[in-house]
Scaffold this motif. Structure first.
Motif, PDB file in Angstrom:
ATOM      1  N   LYS A  89      72.121  27.575 -21.685  1.00  0.00           N
ATOM      2  CA  LYS A  89      71.563  27.135 -20.396  1.00  0.00           C
ATOM      3  C   LYS A  89      70.265  27.879 -20.071  1.00  0.00           C
ATOM      4  O   LYS A  89      69.277  27.266 -19.656  1.00  0.00           O
ATOM      5  N   THR A  90      70.272  29.201 -20.230  1.00  0.00           N
ATOM      6  CA  THR A  90      69.076  29.986 -19.888  1.00  0.00           C
ATOM      7  C   THR A  90      67.920  29.664 -20.820  1.00  0.00           C
ATOM      8  O   THR A  90      66.759  29.601 -20.392  1.00  0.00           O
ATOM      9  N   THR A  91      68.214  29.432 -22.092  1.00  0.00           N
ATOM     10  CA  THR A  91      67.169  29.055 -23.046  1.00  0.00           C
ATOM     11  C   THR A  91      66.542  27.727 -22.648  1.00  0.00           C
ATOM     12  O   THR A  91      65.311  27.565 -22.673  1.00  0.00           O
ATOM     13  N   LEU A  92      67.369  26.761 -22.285  1.00  0.00           N
ATOM     14  CA  LEU A  92      66.849  25.466 -21.834  1.00  0.00           C
ATOM     15  C   LEU A  92      66.014  25.632 -20.575  1.00  0.00           C
ATOM     16  O   LEU A  92      64.941  25.036 -20.434  1.00  0.00           O
ATOM     17  N   LEU A  93      66.489  26.465 -19.661  1.00  0.00           N
ATOM     18  CA  LEU A  93      65.789  26.679 -18.406  1.00  0.00           C
ATOM     19  C   LEU A  93      64.430  27.324 -18.635  1.00  0.00           C
ATOM     20  O   LEU A  93      63.420  26.924 -18.027  1.00  0.00           O
ATOM     21  N   ARG A  94      64.372  28.287 -19.523  1.00  0.00           N
ATOM     22  CA  ARG A  94      63.078  28.909 -19.822  1.00  0.00           C
ATOM     23  C   ARG A  94      62.107  27.893 -20.418  1.00  0.00           C
ATOM     24  O   ARG A  94      60.911  27.897 -20.113  1.00  0.00           O
ATOM     25  N   HIS A  95      62.626  27.013 -21.268  1.00  0.00           N
ATOM     26  CA  HIS A  95      61.773  25.975 -21.836  1.00  0.00           C
ATOM     27  C   HIS A  95      61.228  25.055 -20.743  1.00  0.00           C
ATOM     28  O   HIS A  95      60.060  24.656 -20.786  1.00  0.00           O
ATOM     29  N   LEU A  96      62.070  24.732 -19.766  1.00  0.00           N
ATOM     30  CA  LEU A  96      61.605  23.908 -18.648  1.00  0.00           C
ATOM     31  C   LEU A  96      60.462  24.592 -17.904  1.00  0.00           C
ATOM     32  O   LEU A  96      59.485  23.951 -17.505  1.00  0.00           O
ATOM     33  N   ILE A  97      60.609  25.894 -17.693  1.00  0.00           N
ATOM     34  CA  ILE A  97      59.562  26.641 -17.000  1.00  0.00           C
ATOM     35  C   ILE A  97      58.263  26.608 -17.797  1.00  0.00           C
ATOM     36  O   ILE A  97      57.175  26.376 -17.255  1.00  0.00           O
ATOM     37  N   GLU A  98      58.375  26.837 -19.101  1.00  0.00           N
ATOM     38  CA  GLU A  98      57.186  26.883 -19.947  1.00  0.00           C
ATOM     39  C   GLU A  98      56.440  25.553 -19.966  1.00  0.00           C
ATOM     40  O   GLU A  98      55.211  25.519 -20.100  1.00  0.00           O
ATOM     41  N   LYS A  99      57.163  24.439 -19.836  1.00  0.00           N
ATOM     42  CA  LYS A  99      56.571  23.110 -19.969  1.00  0.00           C
ATOM     43  C   LYS A  99      56.470  22.378 -18.625  1.00  0.00           C
ATOM     44  O   LYS A  99      56.337  21.156 -18.596  1.00  0.00           O
ATOM     45  N   SER A 100      56.497  23.111 -17.527  1.00  0.00           N
ATOM     46  CA  SER A 100      56.536  22.463 -16.209  1.00  0.00           C
ATOM     47  C   SER A 100      55.176  21.974 -15.734  1.00  0.00           C
ATOM     48  O   SER A 100      55.082  21.309 -14.693  1.00  0.00           O
ATOM     49  N   ASP A 101      54.106  22.315 -16.452  1.00  0.00           N
ATOM     50  CA  ASP A 101      52.752  21.848 -16.117  1.00  0.00           C
ATOM     51  C   ASP A 101      52.351  22.156 -14.676  1.00  0.00           C
ATOM     52  O   ASP A 101      51.753  21.331 -13.979  1.00  0.00           O
ATOM     53  N   GLY A 102      52.681  23.364 -14.225  1.00  0.00           N
ATOM     54  CA  GLY A 102      52.245  23.794 -12.903  1.00  0.00           C
ATOM     55  C   GLY A 102      53.106  23.338 -11.750  1.00  0.00           C
ATOM     56  O   GLY A 102      52.827  23.683 -10.596  1.00  0.00           O
ATOM     57  N   ARG A 103      54.146  22.575 -12.010  1.00  0.00           N
ATOM     58  CA  ARG A 103      55.024  22.146 -10.925  1.00  0.00           C
ATOM     59  C   ARG A 103      55.744  23.352 -10.322  1.00  0.00           C
ATOM     60  O   ARG A 103      56.209  24.232 -11.047  1.00  0.00           O
ATOM     61  N   ARG A 104      55.808  23.409  -8.987  1.00  0.00           N
ATOM     62  CA  ARG A 104      56.471  24.534  -8.314  1.00  0.00           C
ATOM     63  C   ARG A 104      57.987  24.343  -8.405  1.00  0.00           C
ATOM     64  O   ARG A 104      58.571  23.527  -7.691  1.00  0.00           O
ATOM     65  N   ILE A 105      58.598  25.128  -9.297  1.00  0.00           N
ATOM     66  CA  ILE A 105      60.044  25.039  -9.510  1.00  0.00           C
ATOM     67  C   ILE A 105      60.685  26.351  -9.091  1.00  0.00           C
ATOM     68  O   ILE A 105      60.305  27.416  -9.580  1.00  0.00           O
ATOM     69  N   ALA A 106      61.648  26.278  -8.189  1.00  0.00           N
ATOM     70  CA  ALA A 106      62.434  27.454  -7.833  1.00  0.00           C
ATOM     71  C   ALA A 106      63.692  27.473  -8.688  1.00  0.00           C
ATOM     72  O   ALA A 106      64.313  26.429  -8.930  1.00  0.00           O
ATOM     73  N   ILE A 107      64.070  28.665  -9.148  1.00  0.00           N
ATOM     74  CA  ILE A 107      65.221  28.826 -10.024  1.00  0.00           C
ATOM     75  C   ILE A 107      66.305  29.613  -9.300  1.00  0.00           C
ATOM     76  O   ILE A 107      66.040  30.688  -8.763  1.00  0.00           O
ATOM     77  N   VAL A 108      67.515  29.078  -9.280  1.00  0.00           N
ATOM     78  CA  VAL A 108      68.672  29.782  -8.724  1.00  0.00           C
ATOM     79  C   VAL A 108      69.624  30.055  -9.877  1.00  0.00           C
ATOM     80  O   VAL A 108      70.107  29.122 -10.538  1.00  0.00           O
ATOM     81  N   VAL A 109      69.875  31.335 -10.150  1.00  0.00           N
ATOM     82  CA  VAL A 109      70.719  31.739 -11.273  1.00  0.00           C
ATOM     83  C   VAL A 109      72.001  32.362 -10.733  1.00  0.00           C
ATOM     84  O   VAL A 109      71.960  33.303  -9.947  1.00  0.00           O
ATOM     85  N   ASN A 110      73.137  31.828 -11.165  1.00  0.00           N
ATOM     86  CA  ASN A 110      74.440  32.351 -10.741  1.00  0.00           C
ATOM     87  C   ASN A 110      75.072  33.107 -11.895  1.00  0.00           C
ATOM     88  O   ASN A 110      75.432  32.514 -12.908  1.00  0.00           O
ATOM     89  N   GLU A 111      75.162  34.425 -11.763  1.00  0.00           N
ATOM     90  CA  GLU A 111      75.740  35.253 -12.810  1.00  0.00           C
ATOM     91  C   GLU A 111      77.240  35.395 -12.624  1.00  0.00           C
ATOM     92  O   GLU A 111      77.725  35.498 -11.504  1.00  0.00           O
ATOM     93  N   PHE A 112      77.981  35.445 -13.734  1.00  0.00           N
ATOM     94  CA  PHE A 112      79.396  35.813 -13.690  1.00  0.00           C
ATOM     95  C   PHE A 112      79.480  37.265 -14.100  1.00  0.00           C
ATOM     96  O   PHE A 112      79.416  37.606 -15.268  1.00  0.00           O
TER      97      PHE A 112
END
Length: 337
Positions: free
Chosen positions: A17-40
């Protein structure tokens, strides 16, 4: 005003999940994305990994960690105030992505979007379930009761009423898109068998293959599912239950001293995983003579590692296992390896 879309990324421990999320951030083309991470667990490893991504569109204030327990269990106390705070920013995000704990049930989280304070201002664009293809190929979450029973007989750690299958199935049945990850570790016949098994579920959803969590953001974001209005079509083992428990799991944080070499550190982790049947480990360690810290992600005894930027603090390791896993015994085993 249009509602802010929210994407929920769920999936079992170590699925990527985190790897996919980082990829989304890298390829977001400047879109303002807020990330909420829930740790166990009590250590924000995933949030720290994302903060260390060194990307201009990954500012620290846009990464929010919720570490007070499973998100679907702390909706009123933790999740709702967090979402309200994001909404009330002077410049709210254009999209919000939530990475749930590997043990979270997605349906209670979907229900939270019916709360009056968020319903008119947010919509669940889609639920993405990331599946660890090698784990499924190993029969860890088979729908066939006979296969599950054979697995129980072969593995002492599953010789009880284990809820892992239910969590896995709930995450699949709530999904709008299933990402079959780590496909490079299997052959075509194994992948086809997994896809055939997933196709037999009562809820049919789109399935895509991925390696290293590399999925085009255009595929993940913009599904327009409005999932909060589609609860009846998303069956759950926990429908009708007021709450659920995670008593079959335990997690704790181990402090780590500086390690002499990468090879010795990885060998210690493999020893601990096999000796104590650990489900998941993630964290980082300092290696003698190295300026960067070594980040590690382990699913069972399968361990991945890479050097990364990070604070000059002592190493720490989150360990997740079935109820009864002894932190003292794990620490002793690690030190003796």
């Amino acid at each position: 005003m249009s509602k802010i879309p929210v994407t929920i990324i769920t999936g079992f421990l170590g699925a990527g999940k985190t790897t996919l999320l980082r990829h989304l951030i890298e390829k977001s083309d400047g879109r303002r994305i807020a990330i909420v991470v829930n740790e166990f667990g009590s250590l924000g490893i995933d949030g720290g990994t994302l903060r260390g991504c060194s990307l201009p569109n990954c500012p620290e204030e846009d990464i929010v960690e919720l570490t007070n327990g499973c998100l679907c269990c702390t909706v009123a106390d933790d999740f709702i105030p967090t979402m309200e705070a994001l909404l009330d920013r002077p410049s709210p995000p254009e999209h919000i992505v939530i990475e749930t704990s590997g043990l979270a049930l997605p349906k209670p989280l979907l229900k939270a979007f019916g709360w009056p304070s968020v319903r008119t201002r947010m919509t669940v664009d889609g639920v993405i379930t990331v599946v660890d293809a090698p784990a499924v190929a190993a029969g860890r979450f088979a729908d066939n009761p006979e296969a599950v029973e054979r697995q129980r007989e072969a593995d002492d750690s599953l010789d009880h009423d284990n809820p892992l299958e239910e969590v896995y199935e709930d995450q699949l049945d709530c999904a709008d898109l299933v990402v079959l990850n780590k496909t490079d570790l299997l052959d075509e016949a194994e992948l086809a068998a997994i896809e055939s098994g997933l196709a037999t579920r009562s809820r049919r959803v789109r399935l895509i293959r991925a390696r290293e969590g590399r999925v085009d953001p255009a595929v993940i974001l913009g599904l327009s599912a409005a999932a909060e209005d589609d609860l009846a079509a998303r069956p759950s083992h926990h429908d009708g239950a007021d709450e659920h428990e995670h008593d079959d799991f335990t997690s704790f944080v181990l402090p780590l001293r500086e390690q002499e070499t990468v090879e010795a550190f990885i060998a210690r982790l493999e020893h601990v995983a096999r000796t104590h049947d650990v489900l998941r480990m993630k964290g980082y360690a300092r290696i003698a003579g190295k300026s960067l810290r070594l980040g590690v992600q382990a699913v069972g005894a399968r361990i991945r590692h890479a050097f990364e930027q990070g604070e000059a603090s002592p190493g720490q390791l989150v360990v997740i296992g079935l109820h009864g896993l002894d932190p003292v015994a794990v620490q002793r085993s690690f030190n003796e390896a």
